[in-house]
Every structure is written in structure tokens, then in C-alpha cells.
Design a protein around this motif. Sequence first.
Motif, PDB file in Angstrom:
ATOM      1  N   GLU A  59      54.216 -47.861 -24.004  1.00  0.00           N
ATOM      2  CA  GLU A  59      53.092 -47.807 -23.077  1.00  0.00           C
ATOM      3  C   GLU A  59      52.861 -46.355 -22.666  1.00  0.00           C
ATOM      4  O   GLU A  59      53.806 -45.645 -22.333  1.00  0.00           O
ATOM      5  CB  GLU A  59      53.392 -48.636 -21.826  1.00  0.00           C
ATOM      6  N   GLN A  60      51.609 -45.906 -22.666  1.00  0.00           N
ATOM      7  CA  GLN A  60      51.248 -44.546 -22.287  1.00  0.00           C
ATOM      8  C   GLN A  60      50.769 -44.503 -20.836  1.00  0.00           C
ATOM      9  O   GLN A  60      50.019 -45.379 -20.391  1.00  0.00           O
ATOM     10  CB  GLN A  60      50.157 -44.007 -23.211  1.00  0.00           C
ATOM     11  N   HIS A  61      51.213 -43.482 -20.101  1.00  0.00           N
ATOM     12  CA  HIS A  61      50.864 -43.348 -18.685  1.00  0.00           C
ATOM     13  C   HIS A  61      50.620 -41.881 -18.348  1.00  0.00           C
ATOM     14  O   HIS A  61      50.979 -40.979 -19.110  1.00  0.00           O
ATOM     15  CB  HIS A  61      51.999 -43.871 -17.791  1.00  0.00           C
ATOM     16  N   THR A  62      50.055 -41.672 -17.168  1.00  0.00           N
ATOM     17  CA  THR A  62      49.980 -40.337 -16.578  1.00  0.00           C
ATOM     18  C   THR A  62      50.520 -40.399 -15.164  1.00  0.00           C
ATOM     19  O   THR A  62      50.506 -41.458 -14.518  1.00  0.00           O
ATOM     20  CB  THR A  62      48.536 -39.801 -16.557  1.00  0.00           C
ATOM     21  N   HIS A  75      51.743 -36.343 -18.802  1.00  0.00           N
ATOM     22  CA  HIS A  75      51.836 -37.573 -19.571  1.00  0.00           C
ATOM     23  C   HIS A  75      53.278 -38.074 -19.530  1.00  0.00           C
ATOM     24  O   HIS A  75      54.222 -37.288 -19.488  1.00  0.00           O
ATOM     25  CB  HIS A  75      51.455 -37.331 -21.033  1.00  0.00           C
ATOM     26  N   TYR A  76      53.427 -39.380 -19.544  1.00  0.00           N
ATOM     27  CA  TYR A  76      54.731 -39.971 -19.825  1.00  0.00           C
ATOM     28  C   TYR A  76      54.505 -41.321 -20.481  1.00  0.00           C
ATOM     29  O   TYR A  76      53.412 -41.881 -20.432  1.00  0.00           O
ATOM     30  CB  TYR A  76      55.593 -40.084 -18.563  1.00  0.00           C
ATOM     31  N   SER A  77      55.529 -41.820 -21.129  1.00  0.00           N
ATOM     32  CA  SER A  77      55.415 -43.105 -21.812  1.00  0.00           C
ATOM     33  C   SER A  77      56.705 -43.875 -21.639  1.00  0.00           C
ATOM     34  O   SER A  77      57.757 -43.307 -21.318  1.00  0.00           O
ATOM     35  CB  SER A  77      55.081 -42.917 -23.300  1.00  0.00           C
ATOM     36  N   VAL A  78      56.617 -45.178 -21.848  1.00  0.00           N
ATOM     37  CA  VAL A  78      57.760 -46.072 -21.670  1.00  0.00           C
ATOM     38  C   VAL A  78      57.927 -46.913 -22.927  1.00  0.00           C
ATOM     39  O   VAL A  78      56.991 -47.589 -23.363  1.00  0.00           O
ATOM     40  CB  VAL A  78      57.564 -46.996 -20.440  1.00  0.00           C
ATOM     41  N   TYR A  79      59.119 -46.848 -23.497  1.00  0.00           N
ATOM     42  CA  TYR A  79      59.488 -47.698 -24.629  1.00  0.00           C
ATOM     43  C   TYR A  79      60.265 -48.898 -24.100  1.00  0.00           C
ATOM     44  O   TYR A  79      61.228 -48.741 -23.332  1.00  0.00           O
ATOM     45  CB  TYR A  79      60.352 -46.916 -25.621  1.00  0.00           C
ATOM     46  N   VAL A  80      59.854 -50.078 -24.509  1.00  0.00           N
ATOM     47  CA  VAL A  80      60.525 -51.310 -24.110  1.00  0.00           C
ATOM     48  C   VAL A  80      60.978 -52.036 -25.366  1.00  0.00           C
ATOM     49  O   VAL A  80      60.144 -52.424 -26.199  1.00  0.00           O
ATOM     50  CB  VAL A  80      59.591 -52.215 -23.276  1.00  0.00           C
ATOM     51  N   PRO A 141      45.579 -32.137 -20.949  1.00  0.00           N
ATOM     52  CA  PRO A 141      45.091 -32.113 -22.332  1.00  0.00           C
ATOM     53  C   PRO A 141      45.089 -33.527 -22.889  1.00  0.00           C
ATOM     54  O   PRO A 141      45.963 -34.336 -22.572  1.00  0.00           O
ATOM     55  CB  PRO A 141      46.103 -31.218 -23.056  1.00  0.00           C
ATOM     56  N   PRO A 142      44.112 -33.865 -23.727  1.00  0.00           N
ATOM     57  CA  PRO A 142      44.014 -35.249 -24.212  1.00  0.00           C
ATOM     58  C   PRO A 142      45.180 -35.656 -25.101  1.00  0.00           C
ATOM     59  O   PRO A 142      45.543 -36.838 -25.146  1.00  0.00           O
ATOM     60  CB  PRO A 142      42.693 -35.262 -24.995  1.00  0.00           C
ATOM     61  N   GLN A 143      45.771 -34.695 -25.817  1.00  0.00           N
ATOM     62  CA  GLN A 143      46.872 -34.996 -26.716  1.00  0.00           C
ATOM     63  C   GLN A 143      48.166 -34.416 -26.170  1.00  0.00           C
ATOM     64  O   GLN A 143      48.190 -33.291 -25.666  1.00  0.00           O
ATOM     65  CB  GLN A 143      46.596 -34.424 -28.116  1.00  0.00           C
ATOM     66  N   ARG A 144      49.249 -35.182 -26.299  1.00  0.00           N
ATOM     67  CA  ARG A 144      50.565 -34.689 -25.915  1.00  0.00           C
ATOM     68  C   ARG A 144      51.090 -33.741 -26.993  1.00  0.00           C
ATOM     69  O   ARG A 144      50.824 -33.936 -28.171  1.00  0.00           O
ATOM     70  CB  ARG A 144      51.529 -35.852 -25.719  1.00  0.00           C
ATOM     71  N   GLY A 145      51.839 -32.729 -26.594  1.00  0.00           N
ATOM     72  CA  GLY A 145      52.390 -31.799 -27.567  1.00  0.00           C
ATOM     73  C   GLY A 145      52.819 -30.504 -26.913  1.00  0.00           C
ATOM     74  O   GLY A 145      52.771 -30.345 -25.692  1.00  0.00           O
ATOM     75  N   TRP A 146      53.247 -29.546 -27.763  1.00  0.00           N
ATOM     76  CA  TRP A 146      53.715 -28.258 -27.257  1.00  0.00           C
ATOM     77  C   TRP A 146      52.569 -27.353 -26.828  1.00  0.00           C
ATOM     78  O   TRP A 146      52.772 -26.431 -26.031  1.00  0.00           O
ATOM     79  CB  TRP A 146      54.532 -27.540 -28.333  1.00  0.00           C
ATOM     80  N   ARG A 147      51.385 -27.573 -27.363  1.00  0.00           N
ATOM     81  CA  ARG A 147      50.243 -26.717 -27.050  1.00  0.00           C
ATOM     82  C   ARG A 147      49.079 -27.560 -26.551  1.00  0.00           C
ATOM     83  O   ARG A 147      48.794 -28.601 -27.143  1.00  0.00           O
ATOM     84  CB  ARG A 147      49.816 -25.931 -28.296  1.00  0.00           C
ATOM     85  N   GLU A 170      62.862 -40.221  -7.056  1.00  0.00           N
ATOM     86  CA  GLU A 170      62.058 -40.585  -5.888  1.00  0.00           C
ATOM     87  C   GLU A 170      60.594 -40.843  -6.231  1.00  0.00           C
ATOM     88  O   GLU A 170      59.898 -41.522  -5.460  1.00  0.00           O
ATOM     89  CB  GLU A 170      62.145 -39.479  -4.826  1.00  0.00           C
ATOM     90  N   GLU A 171      60.131 -40.309  -7.376  1.00  0.00           N
ATOM     91  CA  GLU A 171      58.709 -40.388  -7.651  1.00  0.00           C
ATOM     92  C   GLU A 171      58.387 -41.126  -8.952  1.00  0.00           C
ATOM     93  O   GLU A 171      57.715 -42.159  -8.931  1.00  0.00           O
ATOM     94  CB  GLU A 171      58.108 -38.971  -7.694  1.00  0.00           C
ATOM     95  N   LEU A 172      58.853 -40.631 -10.088  1.00  0.00           N
ATOM     96  CA  LEU A 172      58.383 -41.194 -11.349  1.00  0.00           C
ATOM     97  C   LEU A 172      59.088 -42.497 -11.735  1.00  0.00           C
ATOM     98  O   LEU A 172      58.428 -43.495 -12.060  1.00  0.00           O
ATOM     99  CB  LEU A 172      58.506 -40.176 -12.481  1.00  0.00           C
ATOM    100  N   LEU A 173      60.414 -42.514 -11.706  1.00  0.00           N
ATOM    101  CA  LEU A 173      61.111 -43.727 -12.139  1.00  0.00           C
ATOM    102  C   LEU A 173      60.793 -44.944 -11.271  1.00  0.00           C
ATOM    103  O   LEU A 173      60.755 -46.075 -11.794  1.00  0.00           O
ATOM    104  CB  LEU A 173      62.616 -43.478 -12.193  1.00  0.00           C
TER     105      LEU A 173
END
Length: 310
Positions: A59-62, A75-80, A141-147, A170-173
Motif C-alpha cells: 500500500e502506498q501512502h504519504t 512517501h512511505y509504503s506498507v507491505y503486508v 515528487p510524483p515518483q519515489r527515488g534518489w532524485r 510517535e507519529e508515523l508508525l
Amino acid sequence: MSPCIVFNRSLFSFSCVVVACLGLLPIFEKASGNIVDDSQYQLGQDSQRQAGVPEGKIEQHTFTNSTVFPETRRHYSVYVPAQYDGSKPACLMVFQDGHAYEAVDGQFRVPIVFDNLIHKKEMPITIAVFIDPGHKKPELPPQRGWRPEPENRSFEYDTLSDAYSRFLLEELLPEVEKKYQISQDPACRAIGGISSGGICAFTVAWQRPDSFGKVLSHVGSFTDIRGGHNYPPLIRKTEPKPIRVFLQGGTGDLDNRFGHWPLANQEMAAALKFAKYDYEFVFGEGGHNGIHGGAILPDSLRWLWRDVQP
């Protein structure tokens, strides 16, 4: 010279196996001019899709409302894993520079490796959270990456304070825990990263061993970017903390004005040995990238999770 040197504290051996480099990490200066050949490290079967292995979902999140790192967005994402059914808490593993670990065609391919190891019951049912560093521009940025490089990356990752652990705990998890049951036992919670993300992972466990009992560092930046060179003497002088640490490094890593990455990782391993930590250090000939670390990732995870019932 052999492909890798294993500084071993267990009856455990690694096969050093590779994937083509898909791009270098953002670095402060180039290495010292040595030619690095990473072709000796190849991805094994555990990093490839296997017939009959159930695939987890991603799942993709911000995240945009941090008070620890104000005016950042990421950006962050969750693998289940497919085996998670909510009947009991899952284990947790958090990855910094999450896009590099999540990519199924990249150097690490964590979702594929997790699918295979969980299916074979060689690691527990584990939810992974892939977190990118903070950007400070008005829009992500629309795409995740180094740049483009996230402006807040070094401040978040290389600083030896409790700020990033507070941001996580305290915030993200808590956002992830609203939807999924996650174990609060530190033995069931791991954190990892590459380069500055590697030292960040160690800092979180060092600051909060009550929340993270396992660390995975790939070519960790234990150098003087923001004081990371102080960890070896700190480890030697501080009562051992209940954390298990896996370090990977290489002779072809960076050598610049911030320090010598191969030596820094060797000093970390020596300090962990002196302080009698449960640690593993795999030192090869690779450069400042995820090729070697990705090749040994399945064995690294088996070692880290060896005491948790699948």
C-alpha cells in the motif's frame, strides 16, 4: 581475495551472490578512484519470484504532518504478507530509504524475499514499512527515488539524537497500527537501511532498544557527517544494549572528507565484538551501493530473525 569475509559469531555462513547496479546512492563526494567490481555478487533464488508462493500486498501512502520534522512531507509504503490475517500481532521491519528496499526490480527486492522466506517459515509473518526521507518543497515528487534528493535526509538520518525514533514511534508508525496489529515486543521488531539510512537504523535501536531489538545496516555511514564516528567509542564505554546487529560493508566503499567507510564499519564491528553484542559483520569488496547487501539479504534476514517462531 575471496568475494567476502565473514566475521562470524555463529555457525552461519553466507553465499555471496548479484544484480546489476540500478543507480548509486546520493553521496557527498565520490570514492577515492578505486575501480569496484560488484559483479561477483548475484541475487539468489530467494530474491526471485517462485511458483506457488503467495504474494503480499503493498500500500502506498504519504505523510505530511510531522511535528518532529516540521514542514516535511514524504512517501512511505506498507507491505503486508499474504499470511497476515489479523488474528495475532505481526512482527515489524522498518526500512529507511524505503523506495530502494521496496522495488521488486531493484537491488534488495524486500517484498519478494519476504514472500519467499515467510512462505518457507524461515522468518516470521512480518509487516514491512518502507519510509522515504523528508522533502521540504511544497509538493512531493510524483515518483519515489534518489532524485530529486530529499532535502531533510542527512538531518534525519545522520543526527545522533532521538528525533527520528520519536518521529517513528510517535507519529508515523501509529498510522500503520491503526489498521494492522503489530507486536510491541522489541525481539519482534527490526529496523534497517543503507548508507545514512544504516546509521539511522542503528541510532533508532540505540536510542530505543525497548522498541527495536534488531538492526540491519548496509554500507552504513558511521563516519563524521554528523558525528557518526563517535559510535565505536560509545559502544565500548556503554553498558551493552539488548539489540542484535547485522553489518555489511565493502573494501570499495567511500573514502572522502567525512571519513573512510570501510574502516568505519570495521571499527563498529570491533566495538560490538568488544562489548559482547550479538552481531554479524560481512565484509566484502563491493562499493557504496546495495549490490552486495541485496545478494546476502535472505541470509541476513534468517540470521536476524532466527530466535522468533515463524
